[in-house]
Design a protein around this motif. Structure first.
Motif, mmCIF file in Angstrom:
data_model
loop_
_atom_site.group_PDB
_atom_site.id
_atom_site.type_symbol
_atom_site.label_atom_id
_atom_site.label_comp_id
_atom_site.label_asym_id
_atom_site.label_seq_id
_atom_site.Cartn_x
_atom_site.Cartn_y
_atom_site.Cartn_z
ATOM 1 N N ALA A 228 -3.966 1.297 -4.180
ATOM 2 C CA ALA A 228 -2.675 0.643 -4.390
ATOM 3 C C ALA A 228 -1.610 1.413 -3.632
ATOM 4 O O ALA A 228 -1.409 2.610 -3.866
ATOM 5 N N VAL A 229 -0.912 0.738 -2.725
ATOM 6 C CA VAL A 229 -0.015 1.444 -1.815
ATOM 7 C C VAL A 229 1.231 0.620 -1.539
ATOM 8 O O VAL A 229 1.209 -0.608 -1.562
ATOM 9 N N ALA A 230 2.344 1.305 -1.278
ATOM 10 C CA ALA A 230 3.576 0.656 -0.843
ATOM 11 C C ALA A 230 3.640 0.691 0.672
ATOM 12 O O ALA A 230 3.443 1.733 1.288
ATOM 13 N N HIS A 231 3.913 -0.464 1.277
ATOM 14 C CA HIS A 231 4.083 -0.539 2.726
ATOM 15 C C HIS A 231 5.560 -0.475 3.066
ATOM 16 O O HIS A 231 6.374 -1.187 2.481
ATOM 17 N N TYR A 232 5.904 0.384 3.974
ATOM 18 C CA TYR A 232 7.288 0.448 4.442
ATOM 19 C C TYR A 232 7.274 0.942 5.876
ATOM 20 O O TYR A 232 6.591 1.893 6.229
ATOM 21 N N SER A 233 8.001 0.253 6.732
ATOM 22 C CA SER A 233 8.035 0.605 8.138
ATOM 23 C C SER A 233 9.321 0.092 8.760
ATOM 24 O O SER A 233 9.757 -1.012 8.466
ATOM 25 N N ASP A 234 9.928 0.897 9.616
ATOM 26 C CA ASP A 234 11.104 0.488 10.366
ATOM 27 C C ASP A 234 10.729 -0.049 11.748
ATOM 28 O O ASP A 234 11.598 -0.394 12.542
ATOM 29 N N SER A 235 9.448 -0.127 12.007
ATOM 30 C CA SER A 235 8.991 -0.576 13.312
ATOM 31 C C SER A 235 9.275 -2.055 13.522
ATOM 32 O O SER A 235 9.137 -2.864 12.614
ATOM 33 N N ILE A 236 9.639 -2.421 14.732
ATOM 34 C CA ILE A 236 9.821 -3.828 15.077
ATOM 35 C C ILE A 236 8.489 -4.559 14.932
ATOM 36 O O ILE A 236 8.426 -5.716 14.535
ATOM 37 N N PHE A 237 7.405 -3.850 15.242
ATOM 38 C CA PHE A 237 6.074 -4.429 15.114
ATOM 39 C C PHE A 237 5.402 -3.878 13.858
ATOM 40 O O PHE A 237 4.371 -3.230 13.919
ATOM 41 N N ILE A 254 -13.066 -1.083 -0.016
ATOM 42 C CA ILE A 254 -12.375 -1.032 -1.302
ATOM 43 C C ILE A 254 -11.173 -1.971 -1.257
ATOM 44 O O ILE A 254 -10.374 -1.912 -0.313
ATOM 45 N N PRO A 255 -11.008 -2.860 -2.236
ATOM 46 C CA PRO A 255 -9.825 -3.734 -2.254
ATOM 47 C C PRO A 255 -8.543 -2.919 -2.191
ATOM 48 O O PRO A 255 -8.480 -1.804 -2.725
ATOM 49 N N CYS A 256 -7.530 -3.473 -1.541
ATOM 50 C CA CYS A 256 -6.275 -2.753 -1.342
ATOM 51 C C CYS A 256 -5.098 -3.613 -1.786
ATOM 52 O O CYS A 256 -4.902 -4.723 -1.288
ATOM 53 N N LEU A 257 -4.331 -3.089 -2.722
ATOM 54 C CA LEU A 257 -3.115 -3.749 -3.204
ATOM 55 C C LEU A 257 -1.927 -3.179 -2.454
ATOM 56 O O LEU A 257 -1.747 -1.965 -2.402
ATOM 57 N N VAL A 258 -1.111 -4.053 -1.871
ATOM 58 C CA VAL A 258 0.031 -3.623 -1.068
ATOM 59 C C VAL A 258 1.302 -4.294 -1.564
ATOM 60 O O VAL A 258 1.314 -5.502 -1.812
ATOM 61 N N VAL A 259 2.361 -3.507 -1.717
ATOM 62 C CA VAL A 259 3.679 -4.085 -1.935
ATOM 63 C C VAL A 259 4.551 -3.726 -0.745
ATOM 64 O O VAL A 259 4.439 -2.638 -0.190
ATOM 65 N N ASN A 260 5.392 -4.658 -0.348
ATOM 66 C CA ASN A 260 6.328 -4.406 0.739
ATOM 67 C C ASN A 260 7.579 -3.790 0.135
ATOM 68 O O ASN A 260 8.349 -4.456 -0.547
ATOM 69 N N ALA A 261 7.770 -2.512 0.374
ATOM 70 C CA ALA A 261 8.845 -1.770 -0.285
ATOM 71 C C ALA A 261 10.222 -2.331 0.043
ATOM 72 O O ALA A 261 11.145 -2.251 -0.772
#
Length: 269
Positions: A228-237, A254-261
């Motif tokens: 389980a992880v938070a996704h955060y990126s300032d990248s244009i891509f 392994i299944p992966c749970l992602v939230v867009n921070a």
């Protein structure tokens, strides 16, 4: 539409079947309803697609008391409209299958990742061809960034639902300022899990490997059923952001749970 809802995109392949099977597993404790979603490029394809979805649902072995599974076909684009449908229906999570890091997906990023970066609804990615029937251990990687803590609430709620143990891991920092930031983050994490009554083990790991490889190896060693992880990126891509991409398509399946921070609108499961 009930807020107690999962969205499962289905493309009439084994990838969609894998996502639906995992959604049924997750839905059982709360009798969560499932929307089985297919997106067509033109309305002329809608009738045939709906018939296929209804056939898939008709073949399911649903027990008495299980949540409902509803077919939905819309005209649109998967990269924009999956998250839009989830938001409009107040869905709790989107559950999507992927083939993993193979072929062109390894180079350009998976379809799943491209949808994640447009979604304010938590997103759970399941790899094809793997049977998942337990949720005893969840690994939650955090960093010195406050955005990484956006995953804590939803991971805690899943752990409460399935009586899972949480494994919070962080990368050891040699820089004193970063080490102090990490100490503060860990304190916040401990307090939140204690308030939820969730069993959480916290480890700071020193490794010469990339953090994503460390996370996957830890998950394998501790028999974790979910990352389980938070996704955060300032990248244009942002869809090419390697850390989250590697976790989604991890070699251990392994299944992966992602939230867009940045876009997260809910802090619960």
């Amino acid at each position: 539409m009930s807020a107690n809802l999962f969205i499962v995109p289905h493309d009439f392949t084994s990838v969609g079947d894998a996502a639906l099977k995992y959604a049924l597993f997750l839905a059982k404790p709360r009798k969560t309803s499932i929307m089985l979603l297919h997106i067509v490029s033109s309305k002329s394809k809608s009738k045939a697609a709906l018939e296929k979805l209804e056939q898939i649902i008709g073949n399911l072995d649903l027990d008495v008391g299980d949540g409902t599974v509803e077919a939905k076909v819309i005209e649109g684009n998967i990269f924009e409209d999956i998250s839009k449908i989830a938001e409009e229906n107040d869905a709790r999570v989107i559950i999507m299958g992927t083939h993993g890091a193979v072929g062109m997906q390894k180079l350009f990023g998976s379809y799943a990742m491209k949808v994640v970066v447009n979604s304010s609804v938590p997103f759970l990615v399941v790899q094809d061809g793997v049977d998942h029937g337990t949720l005893n251990n969840i690994v939650v990687p955090i960093t010195t960034s406050k955005e990484s803590l956006q995953i804590i609430n939803i991971a805690g709620e899943i752990a409460k639902t399935f009586d899972s143990s949480i494994h919070v891991i962080a990368e050891k920092q040699s820089d004193q300022r970063l080490a102090q930031q990490l100490k503060i983050r860990i304190s916040l994490v401990q307090n939140q899990f204690e308030e939820k009554g969730v069993d959480a083990n916290i480890e700071i790991i020193k490794s010469k490997k990339s953090f994503q490889k460390t996370v996957v190896e830890y998950a394998k060693h501790h028999n974790c059923d979910l990352i389980a992880v938070a996704h955060y990126s300032d990248s244009i891509f942002a869809q090419f952001e390697k850390y989250t991409q590697d976790l989604i398509t991890n070699d251990e399946n392994i299944p992966c749970l992602v939230v867009n921070a940045k876009l997260l609108s809910k802090l619960y499961y």
